[in-house]
Design an enzyme around this catalytic site. Structure first.
Site, mmCIF file in Angstrom:
data_model
loop_
_atom_site.group_PDB
_atom_site.id
_atom_site.type_symbol
_atom_site.label_atom_id
_atom_site.label_comp_id
_atom_site.label_asym_id
_atom_site.label_seq_id
_atom_site.Cartn_x
_atom_site.Cartn_y
_atom_site.Cartn_z
ATOM 1 N N GLN A 2 43.819 93.733 70.731
ATOM 2 C CA GLN A 2 43.984 94.205 71.951
ATOM 3 C C GLN A 2 42.682 94.875 72.534
ATOM 4 O OE1 GLN A 2 46.470 94.013 74.347
ATOM 5 N NE2 GLN A 2 46.393 92.360 73.451
ATOM 6 N N GLU A 14 44.785 98.486 78.266
ATOM 7 C CA GLU A 14 43.938 98.668 79.046
ATOM 8 C C GLU A 14 42.697 99.307 78.334
ATOM 9 O OE1 GLU A 14 46.658 97.254 81.956
ATOM 10 O OE2 GLU A 14 47.155 98.327 80.122
#
Length: 750
Positions: free
Chosen positions: A648, A715
């Site tokens: 990620q 994020e």
């Protein structure tokens, strides 16, 4: 009550490979446009050739006459729906009036869907779509944000879940004027498009009697289901939305997109299964990260202590919706300053509405703030990390709340050590090798550690296998895997005995997958459901005749390797299958919900933090930039799976490199349309652009942010990356770049 140590065991915290990996690499994982259906029709969208105006006349006769064409839908013959009588907004929509395809003859943006050609084959539909001729009455349009700044406004209605700018503190203007060291600059970020690998598509399977099974590319199957039932006036029992796999979305799948409406409309009208898939070109008519212009003013004492922070931003939105992001708030959050003020405005443009794109708002606002902090460090002759440490915020001054946890200092320290920051010469243009200038830059990163109320179901069957079910999506983040890990540890099972069902509107209720809240939200719900099953299983085990666990307290019984055992005596125990058989149970099932602690959030706020370090090499003559090293040190609470977690962060960093150096949707303002609407001319990072990326997870314990101590990771990897690269380019070249992306022409021309 069980006295369990949640999510501690053989799997949580271990780098497990994706449980869905084999399905994906063998092609067995099906995406929205890959599900079969009997008598399937194909729809192709005809897009507007003008930016604003009206359709004077639309000629569909030639298209309808083509072999295999079943119907051509336009605003003149489209069926009526409930949506055309009231303005239904899905759960992710900003304030305003959502775009309604084929509603009337008005053109609101370039590329707008103005017709749908439906045929027996995709090829027939595509060929016929080219024969639809349209006469327009064009009108003047405005797509240039710079020309609309005088008309920028504070949005009258706040978008749900989006914080408005914080209230001012002290007197920022007066403090700025009085400070001995200050700077005031403008920062710009161009429009970016998501461009996930899988284009948006919908396959509607007609079941007869008005019942539909819909395979949609979406980050929220239940949001799409609610959209369809409300827009078309259907019962929830008649509509099931299934989206088990998503080929990337980055936020573009949060809202139901117009291909969903068109496919359902055609299926209901024709009583046939229908598929509508957007071309890569047409995906550029969806949302995007908006062009944003920011002004950041910083003032400090000679010792580097901030005295004033002012951050103003203006972003573009559509004529029909007030799309909003959290852009300026980060400047009141990251650093301690007694005087601060913030302003966020929108300007109406003749475009489709922007949409959330990985770390919406933070990528923009943190870039401007962290670039400005680097400039301030140069003005002061101070190391950039030292400046940040001198202004370290121990609480959120925007909301005057304590952090649930914050290990940003450790991120600075460990990241700098891993990167070799001490080898950095402070003077710009002082490091080189051959014809390349070498630069080192850094930036802070921050993103909200959010949790949403989510439900999950755990079902333990007589053969000792466990099924987990939750409506949340896996958009490629590894959600299947981490939920399986949590469940396996909760019931002491091998990972291969756990199966996970996701992305189906019939499953336990979940919000859309976004905001980096899925691991904390769905993970906590799975833990709660498994705890309930565990309670029932151990109660059954104690009640069996002759059970070695009969008089053992529940908190002394552990589940491991598919057995229930006394903690200190592994020989005293029973296999799960034996417990189920002895109790006469075919299955034990529990559905539970998890939600953030309202009490904790009254006094605390949760954030994920990072420190990003970048090394660049810039060809002094050609201006070519190579990002040769990135170190990203992240503090994100408990890491369920270091392997998928690292992926990620890697993905976020790569997108940050694209934001810094390449990604830019170019607009011809004369035509009012995006010009590089393809992957040949819209540049994204490729393998040759990516060198060493080192991800470091800083240990952080957080008992308040979520029941399982998890913060989000989707994020945070992109936040701060572009700023670190821009700061490194300045260190290498002595040229300050405040306009993203930083392309060769800007470097040479600076």
């Amino acid at each position: 009550m069980l006295n369990a140590e949640h999510t501690q065991g053989a799997h949580v915290g271990a780098p497990r490979s994706r449980v869905d990996g084999r399905l994906k690499v063998t092609g067995a994982a099906r995406y929205a446009a890959e599900f079969p259906a009997d008598s399937l029709l194909h729809g192709v969208i005809v897009s507007s050739a003008v930016t604003r105006g009206k359709i004077k006349r639309i000629h569909t006769g030639d298209a309808k006459a083509q072999p295999g064409v079943v119907e051509v839908f336009t605003h003149e013959n489209r069926p009526s729906t409930a949506w055309f009588d009231y303005k239904y907004r899905d759960e992710t929509a900003p304030p305003g009036s959502p775009f309604r395809p084929l509603y009337d003859d008005e053109i609101q943006f370039s590329g707008q869907a103005i017709a749908l050609v439906v045929a027996e084959t995709f090829e027939a539909a595509r060929a016929a779509a080219m024969l639809v001729r349209v006469e327009y009455t064009p009108a003047d349009h405005a797509t240039n944000l710079d020309l609309q700044l005088d008309e920028a406004y504070v949005p009258p209605k706040k978008r749900n879940g989006i914080k408005p700018p914080p209230k001012p503190r002290g007197d920022a203007e007066a403090a700025f004027a009085a400070a001995p060291v200050k700077l005031q600059n403008e920062y710009r970020v161009a429009i970016e498009h998501h461009n996930p690998m899988e284009p948006h598509a919908t396959t509607v399977v007609w079941k007869g009697g008005g019942k539909l099974t819909i395979h949609d590319k979406t980050q929220g199957s239940q949001n799409s289901q609610s959209y369809v039932t409300n827009v078309f006036g259907l019962s929830a029992d008649d509509v099931e939305v299934i989206s088990p796999f998503v080929g990337g979305a980055f936020g573009s799948g949060l809202r139901p997109q117009h291909q969903l409406f068109l496919a359902v409309m055609a299926a209901l009208q024709l009583e046939r299964s229908v598929r509508v898939e957007l071309t890569r070109d047409q995906t550029f008519t969806l949302g995007y990260r908006p062009c944003t212009i920011q002004q950041v003013s910083l003032a400090a004492n000679r010792d580097g202590k901030l005295q004033s922070v002012m951050h103003n931003a203006t972003a573009g939105t559509s004529r029909f919706e007030d799309y909003q992001e959290v852009v300026v708030n980060w400047s009141g959050l990251l650093y301690d300053s007694p005087n601060a003020s913030f302003d966020y405005r929108l300007a109406k443009l003749d475009t489709y509405t922007p949409s959330d794109m990985r770390a919406p708002g933070a990528t923009l606002g943190v870039f401007a703030l962290e670039a400005a902090m680097d400039e301030l460090s140069c003005e002061l002759g101070m190391d950039p990390i030292e400046l940040r440490l001198r202004n370290y915020a121990d609480r959120d001054e925007n909301d005057d709340k304590a952090f649930t946890s914050k290990e940003l200092r450790a991120c600075y320290r460990q990241g700098a050590e891993r990167f070799g920051w001490s080898r950095r010469s402070s003077k710009p243009r002082s490091m080189r090798e051959g014809r390349e200038l070498i630069g080192m830059g850094m930036a802070s990163g921050v993103w909200e550690a959010m949790m949403q109320k989510t439900a999950a179901r755990a079902t333990l069957t007589a053969d000792g296998k466990l099924e987990i079910a939750c409506a949340t999506a896996d958009i490629g983040t590894g959600t299947y895997t981490i939920l399986a890990q949590i469940a396996a540890d909760a019931l002491g099972l091998p990972l291969e005995r756990v199966s996970v069902k996701l992305g189906d509107s019939s499953l336990p209720k979940s919000p859309v997958e976004g905001g980096s809240w899925t691991a904390a939200s769905a993970g906590s719900a799975v833990q709660a459901a498994c705890d309930s099953v565990k309670q029932a299983l151990l109660t059954a085990a104690r009640g069996l005749e002759g059970s070695p666990l009969a008089n053992v307290d529940l908190d002394r019984i552990v589940l491991r390797d598919g057995r229930a055992e006394v903690a200190a005596h592994s020989s005293a125990g029973l296999a799960i299958e034996d417990i189920m058989r002895g109790a006469g149970k075919q299955k034990l099932e529990a559905e539970e919900s998890a939600a953030p602690s309202k009490t904790a959030m009254l006094t605390h706020v949760g954030y994920t933090h990072s420190a990003v370090f970048a090394e660049v090499r810039v060809d002094e003559e050609l201006g070519v930039v190579r990002v040769t090293r990135i170190v990203n040190a992240v503090a994100a609470g408990k890491i369920i799976n270091p392997k998928t977690a690292r992926s990620q962060i890697l993905g976020g960093v790569v997108m940050g490199i694209g934001m810094a150096l390449e990604e830019e949707t170019l607009v011809d303002h004369h035509l009012g349309r995006f010009m590089n609407h393809n992957l040949a001319e819209y540049h994204v990072p490729v393998n040759a652009d990516i060198h060493d990326i080192d991800v470091l997870f800083v240990e952080e314990h957080d008992e308040m942010v979520s029941p399982i101590g998890v913060k989000g990771l989707g994020e945070i990897g992109i936040v701060g990356t572009a700023a670190a690269i821009a700061n490194a380019i300045h260190h290498a070249t002595g040229k300050r770049m405040r306009d993203l992306p930083i392309t060769i022409d800007k470097i040479i021309g600076a």
